[in-house]
Design a protein around this motif. Structure first.
Motif, PDB file in Angstrom:
ATOM      1  N   CYS A   5      35.156  44.632  37.266  1.00  0.00           N
ATOM      2  CA  CYS A   5      35.703  46.000  37.282  1.00  0.00           C
ATOM      3  C   CYS A   5      35.388  46.837  36.169  1.00  0.00           C
ATOM      4  O   CYS A   5      35.316  48.137  36.077  1.00  0.00           O
ATOM      5  CB  CYS A   5      36.869  45.918  37.861  1.00  0.00           C
ATOM      6  N   CYS A  44      39.022  45.903  31.699  1.00  0.00           N
ATOM      7  CA  CYS A  44      39.337  45.359  30.357  1.00  0.00           C
ATOM      8  C   CYS A  44      38.373  45.899  29.304  1.00  0.00           C
ATOM      9  O   CYS A  44      38.957  46.231  28.254  1.00  0.00           O
ATOM     10  CB  CYS A  44      39.288  43.792  30.409  1.00  0.00           C
ATOM     11  N   CYS A  95      36.423  36.869  37.385  1.00  0.00           N
ATOM     12  CA  CYS A  95      36.178  38.156  37.018  1.00  0.00           C
ATOM     13  C   CYS A  95      35.447  38.943  38.365  1.00  0.00           C
ATOM     14  O   CYS A  95      34.311  38.298  38.663  1.00  0.00           O
ATOM     15  CB  CYS A  95      35.305  38.318  35.844  1.00  0.00           C
TER      16      CYS A  95
HETATM   17  S1  SF4 Z   1      39.544  43.317  33.922  1.00  0.00           S
HETATM   18 FE1  SF4 Z   1      37.623  42.664  32.867  1.00  0.00          FE
HETATM   19  S2  SF4 Z   1      37.951  40.378  33.312  1.00  0.00           S
HETATM   20 FE2  SF4 Z   1      39.441  41.416  34.663  1.00  0.00          FE
HETATM   21  S3  SF4 Z   1      37.992  41.740  36.360  1.00  0.00           S
HETATM   22 FE3  SF4 Z   1      37.850  43.429  35.601  1.00  0.00          FE
HETATM   23  S4  SF4 Z   1      35.810  43.199  34.168  1.00  0.00           S
HETATM   24 FE4  SF4 Z   1      36.699  41.226  35.151  1.00  0.00          FE
END
Ligand code: SF4
Lengths: 476, 215, 258
Positions: free
Chosen positions: A331, A334, A328
């Motif tokens: 970001c 999700c 992870c």
């Molecule tokens: S979408 Fe979620 S799991 Fe994937 S990198 Fe971003 S924060 Fe991490």
């Protein structure tokens, strides 16, 4: 002092930091769901960011290739993690930095506190960092008589509001502009009483409030987005300039970093610097990214300490399925696409890591038993997997962790019985008929026994059909 | 046993088995040199993130700086080409100026190491025409002068041109935040005004930054 | 002509036989032979997703044994096909049974969700159906993101005569079912369902369709509780419906209460 044994991957210790909630997810979610203001704030913010992110991702013709490369680099990193950390340590040391190793939150907090004490400072300024929230650094510093000042706008809102962060990227996402104005009016010393709730005015108020702190504080604590093993370079990605202030102005810089943040080569940055901003804030590039390698004479802090933190990560690495949660890059995409997060907000997850990634990371860091409800806090809709810039298969990890969660005895008995019945077609057919009989015998209309009653509380059960399919087939 | 040994031991136990060779990462994306520079796109992207763009010849840079900062106090990095500064500004050369002096200045004029068209990003690498990091941080107006041939197409192009030899600052528009309702608002702690002066490339440029960056 | 083994799914078998019957009638109408391997029961998805891969193992073994002899397996469910494709081999491997995992992958490669089978294998989008109703389509999460059926169901629906297809706003949002999720997190599930129903009602459709009986049970159960006057009907039932043999229009697929 925590006892650690060589060769035994260990989970994060309890009693320190913020990886464990005080109540199970369903109970906390229930309260959040009835908070109309929260629902509105979250719905608005997540819809905004989803739209912006989709637009800038759409501009990049090679997005799938970048995602695949991001996943491949992270997979390679995890496979060689000890060697890469040693390489990083050597490179940072050669560039004039000092590397410290912390097996858990207790050790990390002590290392940072001792380093600050050694400078004689009684105040540190902080760049938003998930990992220092994870270990409860602010509490540890305060206990040692050192004042931590959060300089990220959202962290400031949380700190002034005596609140808890609820999102990885935007910790105050649960607050709207008028709530933020009220917090500033109440808790920001010397704030202009005529402050409006215009976002620009609120940002300007934060600028005035923190300016003197930036110019006069001698020690800063940061996290890191990336650390390049090959060169010893650290990178912090930010927007406001508070990061640059903390990384540039003080005499001493202490960077606390989870060990999974290392990447092998300089060139690898070209992948993540493209993936992160577009997936995260929905910008082509965030306003500021700072990169530094050790100490630069005459420019910036002349003392640089890097604290490498385990705190349960070795335990995550030990699980070949769950390991990818360490890929992870924080970001928060999700979270922004998750229908559960959008309705419950981050506090319901208990841990500082909320949303889908939190639901797989927190239980692994603490041991599943300490966060047993989190792997179930998902409908497995798969939106997180599609959004993740490094293609972490969160739904599969959720299912995997459910297999490790402690199960209520009655449920386990019922599931075993159901499997047995379904493995015997004659018993199965009899059970199918019993569904109809059971419904005819009194549980008509709406009801099911607990815990299935939870489902029927707001939905009607279908009428059992006159015939099952296999009866129809047999008679045909 | 040191924490270092404990952690490395745990990690090796978690992975088991021998250390694999570094994996060959498939880089199925536009790497360095694979895209064409589009200066108009660069200008569009800068403008989109609220930077002000000026396009002029090298001889007209001073006039452009005059229009932005005329009559004000301006911090000047040691290696800035002098002909970029108009007489109308009060130049404050950065010879290890105190933080308060830099903070009290109205603006700063610098060069840059490289810029990315696709993202509207300028990259400073603290070379002599850019100076210490703090001088581009504290003043409220940053004027950054770029030669057109310093603009590359993509992020991989830019990373291939800079290195870890000095601190890097990647700047995309003025300081901003998305922390209030996830809408972008410009103007928090960094400079609230970013002016990019894009100079058409010509032979005999006064400073050869390629060489200097290596030195 | 193909010989198709029907993987009925436990939910359709027990509670929504009309979806399975429609699948049989549709495939036979298109000229194919349908067989029903009677040893089948449940694919084990409920056990896997609730955290009981050990209990699921015997169901995976049964499923693989029952369907191994057939060249083509078709199910009227994206979710159950998703489980066969993405979970069965994992469950077998988790139990250390590499041989079963290999056989499971074999069966999975021959298993199709109904719209995939029609469009990709049979190459038809116009199945000759007639269904004179205003219909909106919910692309269930597992069909959408696990199987990537894409617009296949919509292409099939667009070719149905008499059918007035209306787009569902925010169609890709989960309805909140998620099997065990709807039980363990009933409140959050209800909140998600409320938004899904709001969007369904906004279309002013009289029928909401999908390729999964489970999600339809969830949405239909909610609509029924509201007495919303919108029916949920499985995609197979619409495609099976013709002028000569209309679907059982008066009897709602789901949500009947007394
Ligand atoms: S979408 Fe979620 S799991 Fe994937 S990198 Fe971003 S924060 Fe991490």
């Amino acid at each position: 002092m925590t006892r650690s044994f060589l060769g035994m991957p260990a989970t994060a210790p309890p009693g320190v930091g913020h990886l464990r909630g005080t109540e199970p997810f369903p109970a906390a979610a229930r309260r959040a769901l009835s908070d109309a203001q929260l629902r509105r704030n979250l719905g608005h913010a997540t819809a905004t960011i989803r739209g912006r992110s989709a637009a800038v991702i759409g501009e990049v013709p090679d997005w799938p290739g970048l995602r695949a490369a991001g996943r491949a680099i992270k997979t390679d990193t995890m496979a060689r993690l000890p060697e890469l950390l040693e390489q990083l340590e050597a490179a940072v040391t050669a560039a004039g930095g000092t590397v410290h190793w912390a097996a858990d939150a207790v050790q990390a907090n002590r290392i940072v506190t001792d380093l600050v004490r050694a400078t004689g400072a009684d105040r540190v300024m902080k760049v938003k960092s998930m990992v220092t929230q994870e270990i409860g650094l602010n509490e540890a510093l305060e206990a040692a008589g050192i004042e931590p000042v959060e300089t990220d706008l959202a962290e400031l809102i949380v700190q002034l509001g005596d609140d808890r962060p609820s999102h990885i990227l935007v910790p105050a996402i649960h607050r709207n502009r008028s709530e933020i104005r009220e917090i500033f009016l109440r808790a920001m010393p010397g704030v202009d009483r005529a402050l409006t709730d215009e976002p620009a005015a609120l940002a300007a108020a934060a600028r005035r409030h923190l300016r003197q702190t930036f110019l006069s504080t001698r020690v800063a604590v940061s996290g890191a987005n990336f650390a390049v093993a090959e060169t010893g370079t650290l990178a912090v990605v930010e927007s406001e300039g508070n990061g640059r202030m903390c990384l540039t102005l003080p005499e001493t810089l202490i960077t606390v970093m989870g060990i999974e943040k290392v990447i092998p080569t300089w060139r690898d940055l070209e992948v993540f610097l493209q993936l992160l901003p577009r997936a995260s804030t929905g910008e082509r590039m965030n306003p500021y990214t700072s990169m530094w390698t050790g100490v630069t004479p005459g420019d910036g802090p002349q003392a640089f300490h890097l604290v490498l933190l385990d705190n349960g990560r070795s335990a995550v690495l030990a699980d070949p399925v769950g390991r990818q949660a360490l890929h992870c890059i924080r970001c928060s995409a999700c979270l922004n696409v998750c229908p559960v997060y959008e309705r419950t907000g981050g506090h319901a997850y208990g841990s500082v890591y909320p949303g889908p990634i939190g639901a797989v990371l927190s239980p692994q860091l603490t041991g599943v038993a300490d966060n047993a409800s989190l792997p179930y806090a998902s409908s497995l809709c798969g939106a997180c997997y599609d959004a993740c810039p490094v293609m972490i298969d969160i739904p599969s990890i959720l299912v995997h962790l459910r297999g490790q969660a402690p199960h209520p005895r009655a449920e386990a008995t019922a599931m075993a019985a159901a499997a047995y019945t379904m493995d015997h077609p004659a018993l199965y057919a009899a059970a199918q008929r019993a569904v109809r009989l059971g419904r005819l015998a009194g549980r008509r209309g709406r009801g099911l026994p607990p815990p299935l009653s939870g489902w029927t509380a707001s939905r009607d059960l279908p009428e059992p059909p006159r015939q099952t399919f296999r009866q129809w087939w047999a008679e045909r | 046993m040191s924490a270092r040994e404990v952690i490395l031991g745990r990690l090796r136990a978690a992975l088991g088995g021998p250390v694999p060779a570094p994996a060959e990462v498939a880089r199925d994306y536009r790497g360095p040199g694979s895209a064409v520079v589009d200066l108009d796109l660069f200008v569009e992207r800068l403008t989109d993130y609220r930077a002000t763009v000026h396009r002029c010849a090298d001889a007209d840079v001073a006039g452009t700086v005059d229009a932005v900062l005329g009559g004000r106090r301006v911090v000047v990095p040691p290696g800035l080409p002098r002909h970029w500064l108009p007489d109308s500004v009060t130049a404050v050369p950065d010879d290890d100026l105190g933080v308060d002096v830099v903070a009290a200045a109205d603006g700063v004029v610098t060069g840059a190491a490289v810029a990315v068209a696709e993202t509207g990003t300028i990259v400073l690498d603290a070379a002599a025409d850019q100076g210490r990091r703090l001088i581009t941080l504290l003043p409220d107006v940053h004027v950054c002068v770029l030669r057109a041939d310093q603009v590359v197409a993509t992020v991989p192009d830019a990373l291939a041109r800079v290195g870890p030899y000095r601190p890097l600052t990647w700047i995309s528009g003025p300081s901003a935040t998305s922390d209030i309702e996830l809408s972008r608002v410009e103007g928090v702690h960094g400079p609230r005004n970013l002016h990019v002066v894009l100079v058409a490339a010509e032979s005999g440029t006064p400073v050869d930054r390629e060489l200097e960056a290596q030195g | 002509m193909m010989r198709v083994a029907l993987f009925v799914t436990c939910l359709a078998d027990t509670l929504f036989p009309q979806a399975a019957i429609a699948t049989v009638r549709l495939l036979e109408r298109l000229g194919h032979e349908v067989v029903f391997p009677e040893g089948q029961t449940c694919c084990g998805q409920m056990h896997v997703n609730t955290g009981y891969p050990g209990d699921a193992l015997r169901l995976v073994r049964r499923h693989v044994r029952v369907f191994a002899p057939y060249d083509v397996v078709v199910a009227p469910s994206g979710s159950c096909v998703g489980s066969v494709r993405h979970q069965h081999a994992t469950v077998a491997r988790g139990a250390g049974d590499e041989r079963l995992a290999g056989r499971a992958e074999d069966v999975a490669a021959r298993t199709y969700e109904l719209s995939e089978f029609l469009v990709d294998v049979l190459g038809v989008t116009d199945v000759g159906a007639y269904y004179p109703h205003r219909v909106t389509y919910h692309p269930t999460c597992h069909s959408l993101r696990m199987l990537r059926v894409g617009d296949r169901p919509l292409r099939l629906l667009r070719a149905v005569r008499g059918l007035d297809l209306v787009e569902l706003p925010q169609a890709e949002q989960c309805c909140g079912f998620g099997g065990t999720f709807a039980v363990k997190n009933a409140d959050t599930s209800t909140a998600m369902l409320a938004d899904k129903m709001r969007h369904v009602l906004a279309t002013r459709a009289d029928v909401c369709t999908a390729g999964d009986a489970s999600c339809l049970m969830h949405i239909g159960g909610g609509l029924s509780r509201l007495r919303a006057g919108v029916r949920t009907v499985h995609l197979a039932e619409i495609l099976a419906s013709t002028e000569a043999g209309p679907a059982d229009a008066p009897a709602p697929t789901t949500g009947g209460t007394r």
